[in-house]
Scaffold this active site. Sequence first.
Site, PDB file in Angstrom:
ATOM      1  N   HIS A  19       0.848  -1.190   0.000  1.00 34.43           N
ATOM      2  CA  HIS A  19       0.000   0.000   0.000  1.00 34.43           C
ATOM      3  C   HIS A  19       0.885   1.241   0.000  1.00 34.43           C
ATOM      4  O   HIS A  19       2.115   1.151  -0.035  1.00 34.43           O
ATOM      5  CB  HIS A  19      -0.982  -0.009   1.165  1.00 34.43           C
ATOM      6  CG  HIS A  19      -0.347  -0.144   2.520  1.00 34.43           C
ATOM      7  ND1 HIS A  19       0.560   0.776   3.007  1.00 34.43           N
ATOM      8  CD2 HIS A  19      -0.464  -1.085   3.481  1.00 34.43           C
ATOM      9  CE1 HIS A  19       0.949   0.426   4.207  1.00 34.43           C
ATOM     10  NE2 HIS A  19       0.360  -0.720   4.519  1.00 34.43           N
ATOM     11  N   HIS A  22       3.881   1.457   2.472  1.00 36.74           N
ATOM     12  CA  HIS A  22       5.077   0.720   2.054  1.00 36.74           C
ATOM     13  C   HIS A  22       5.822   1.530   1.000  1.00 36.74           C
ATOM     14  O   HIS A  22       7.039   1.644   1.017  1.00 36.74           O
ATOM     15  CB  HIS A  22       4.699  -0.617   1.404  1.00 36.74           C
ATOM     16  CG  HIS A  22       4.014  -1.597   2.309  1.00 36.74           C
ATOM     17  ND1 HIS A  22       2.704  -1.973   2.137  1.00 36.74           N
ATOM     18  CD2 HIS A  22       4.456  -2.283   3.393  1.00 36.74           C
ATOM     19  CE1 HIS A  22       2.377  -2.864   3.069  1.00 36.74           C
ATOM     20  NE2 HIS A  22       3.418  -3.062   3.844  1.00 36.74           N
ATOM     21  N   CYS A 127      -5.907 -18.473  23.102  1.00 36.21           N
ATOM     22  CA  CYS A 127      -7.225 -18.732  22.537  1.00 36.21           C
ATOM     23  C   CYS A 127      -7.057 -19.724  21.401  1.00 36.21           C
ATOM     24  O   CYS A 127      -6.404 -19.428  20.405  1.00 36.21           O
ATOM     25  CB  CYS A 127      -7.876 -17.452  22.023  1.00 36.21           C
ATOM     26  SG  CYS A 127      -9.408 -17.774  21.095  1.00 36.21           S
ATOM     27  N   CYS A 130      -8.419 -18.447  17.956  1.00 35.20           N
ATOM     28  CA  CYS A 130      -7.562 -17.502  17.231  1.00 35.20           C
ATOM     29  C   CYS A 130      -6.186 -18.107  16.958  1.00 35.20           C
ATOM     30  O   CYS A 130      -5.441 -17.590  16.147  1.00 35.20           O
ATOM     31  CB  CYS A 130      -7.346 -16.227  18.039  1.00 35.20           C
ATOM     32  SG  CYS A 130      -8.845 -15.330  18.434  1.00 35.20           S
ATOM     33  N   CYS A 144     -12.511 -14.086  24.803  1.00 38.61           N
ATOM     34  CA  CYS A 144     -12.030 -13.633  23.506  1.00 38.61           C
ATOM     35  C   CYS A 144     -13.194 -13.020  22.737  1.00 38.61           C
ATOM     36  O   CYS A 144     -14.226 -13.659  22.573  1.00 38.61           O
ATOM     37  CB  CYS A 144     -11.463 -14.813  22.715  1.00 38.61           C
ATOM     38  SG  CYS A 144     -11.172 -14.406  20.985  1.00 38.61           S
ATOM     39  N   HIS A 147     -14.244 -15.249  19.721  1.00 36.11           N
ATOM     40  CA  HIS A 147     -14.738 -16.601  19.878  1.00 36.11           C
ATOM     41  C   HIS A 147     -15.629 -16.797  21.095  1.00 36.11           C
ATOM     42  O   HIS A 147     -16.167 -17.868  21.300  1.00 36.11           O
ATOM     43  CB  HIS A 147     -13.567 -17.593  19.917  1.00 36.11           C
ATOM     44  CG  HIS A 147     -12.816 -17.614  18.624  1.00 36.11           C
ATOM     45  ND1 HIS A 147     -11.747 -16.789  18.378  1.00 36.11           N
ATOM     46  CD2 HIS A 147     -13.017 -18.328  17.491  1.00 36.11           C
ATOM     47  CE1 HIS A 147     -11.309 -17.012  17.146  1.00 36.11           C
ATOM     48  NE2 HIS A 147     -12.054 -17.934  16.587  1.00 36.11           N
ATOM     49  N   LYS A 294      -6.121   7.533   9.948  1.00 36.23           N
ATOM     50  CA  LYS A 294      -5.095   6.533   9.766  1.00 36.23           C
ATOM     51  C   LYS A 294      -5.569   5.585   8.662  1.00 36.23           C
ATOM     52  O   LYS A 294      -6.755   5.299   8.551  1.00 36.23           O
ATOM     53  CB  LYS A 294      -4.946   5.758  11.084  1.00 36.23           C
ATOM     54  CG  LYS A 294      -3.880   4.715  11.039  1.00 36.23           C
ATOM     55  CD  LYS A 294      -3.705   4.083  12.400  1.00 36.23           C
ATOM     56  CE  LYS A 294      -2.792   2.878  12.301  1.00 36.23           C
ATOM     57  NZ  LYS A 294      -2.462   2.340  13.616  1.00 36.23           N
ATOM     58  N   LYS A 297      -7.257  -1.246   6.809  1.00 32.89           N
ATOM     59  CA  LYS A 297      -8.133  -2.082   6.000  1.00 32.89           C
ATOM     60  C   LYS A 297      -9.565  -2.012   6.502  1.00 32.89           C
ATOM     61  O   LYS A 297     -10.502  -2.019   5.714  1.00 32.89           O
ATOM     62  CB  LYS A 297      -7.648  -3.531   6.031  1.00 32.89           C
ATOM     63  CG  LYS A 297      -6.401  -3.732   5.202  1.00 32.89           C
ATOM     64  CD  LYS A 297      -5.944  -5.175   5.217  1.00 32.89           C
ATOM     65  CE  LYS A 297      -4.588  -5.297   4.528  1.00 32.89           C
ATOM     66  NZ  LYS A 297      -3.970  -6.603   4.755  1.00 32.89           N
TER      67      LYS A 297
END
Length: 515
Positions: A19, A22, A127, A130, A144, A147, A294, A297
């Site tokens: 992106h 980088h 977890c 995860c 978690c 989960h 910021k 994604k």
Amino acid sequence: MPRTFYITTAIDYTNAPPHIGHAYEKIAADAIARWHRMLGEDVFFLTGVDEHGVKIEKAAAAEGISPQEFVGRISPQFISTWAKLGVKYDRFIRTTDDHHEKAVQQAFSRLLAQGDIYKAKYEGLYCAGCEEFKNERDLVDGKCPQHGAPPQPFSEENYVLAIAKYKDRIRAHIEANPDFVQPESRRNEILNLLETFPDVSVSRQKVKWGIPVPGDESQVIYVWIDALLNYVTGIGWGSDEAMFAKYWPANCQLIGKDITKFHCIIWPTVLLALDIPLPRQVYGHGWVNIGEQKMSKSLGNVIEPNAIADQFGADALRYYLLREITFGKDGSYTFDNFKLRVNADLANNLGNALNRTLGMLEKNFQGAVPADVPGVTAELRDRVVETRATAAVHMEKLEIQETLETLWGLIDAVNKYIDTQAPWALAKAGETEKLGGVLYGVLEALRVVTILVSPFIPHLAEKLWEQIAVPEALADQRWEALEWGGLVAGQQTNKTGPVYPRIEDELAEAGTKKK
RNA sequence: CGCGGAGUAGAGCAGUCCGGUAGCUCGUCGGGCUCAUAACCCGAAGGUCACAGGUUCAAAUCCUGUCUCCGCAACCA
């Protein structure tokens, strides 16, 4: 033997395509590397990718392919993006490279044998859903959040790096070498953090995708040893000692501000333990925010450098990022700002300056370079000398923004000089010699400008160079080429039109801009 | 008392380390030029440099305090 200059960037994590963040770091490193090549130094520019680790393992599993196959898809995207952006590195290292893996294992064994790596129990909350350890603060009501189940206390035996043993030496080094941690604002932060920085685990039991710990196949070597060592293995440590001796210690290690602490605490620990000198400088640059936000994604505002480069040219992006963001601080990208900056500086000022000059040369001298008239061009000549010196001072301090400001100050001076001298009036009055002098001065100044801006906007510089039509290659121009008078009278210029067209509002403003 | 960044003209920023007429780009207004990519050049308007104290002959800059905004969980440079 020319002075060597070794510059590195962080190696990017290949769990997703590149992106703009980088790209920013690589572009900056490239500009610095190109500048030093222009100075005549023997430059080595290393960049690459980190292909190991649990996130890649997971991302690959999610697609039902092997990690090798996964990184085999992602890494080339980094390579092709850098090619498109004109990032001209000397070596692209992948942490899966055979010689790197071997050298990392050797280093690990040595550190273990010396007692700089020791075994210790790592305890945490794990977890299973995860497949990772959780921090207390990650949990919601002790569960978690992903989960809904409480993670289980879990302990595993890990290999740990003895940072504590080297803290005093690291502190002393940072204090004695003000340039080691840059920008300066990061220095105190690091000194602060150093106090309480713990020994860190440098292996993982649950991860399979990595370099195995030598003699203990149940674990893989973690990023602190694996990835960081790329900076030395990339120039031959463990495989080509002559080359390593030539370039190390690095002159500049460019990284993002978030990983400054790892590069100024863990990395020096590893080096000191291995008896390798510390790099001269670690520079933590800032973030590229998207507008006020910021980039992330989850916010869906990730900017792809490829798209911008395809549409507006790699150099527009390079110039914008380098000119708009104070190097070392955070900056922001917005399309409006991008367009303004690029139009004003690349199209209106730089591009147009050459275009108008070549137009007048064609009209009055059939495109041939006239003779210099020292009395007429003295003013510009002085300005060129001054600009070259000032730019060099700024670049030495990695003040990229100020460097570009300085260079564009010269371009402004050129445009102003044209207006003041009014060559069109000289032409009418038949003052051919003076007219020639004026145009010589302008074109000669632009020749120097072209060389000076080439590290930052190499593609555009190439286009300018072709039209100025100096026979020698732009890439071969060194510091000495910036002396006044390099342009040879009688030489034929090659006007082919604007080098950078303005970005027009055709799309966004189609319905609103018209009266 | 968690750590760190930031608050300077309509917008985006530089300057703050090493106090001394507040600067850049864009925008706005007026003028000029006509070689050029509706570009270039000149001029103008526009700022209590977050706030309050302090140090100083002098503070955007140094010291103290206050307020506001943004990062520091994840994706992530």
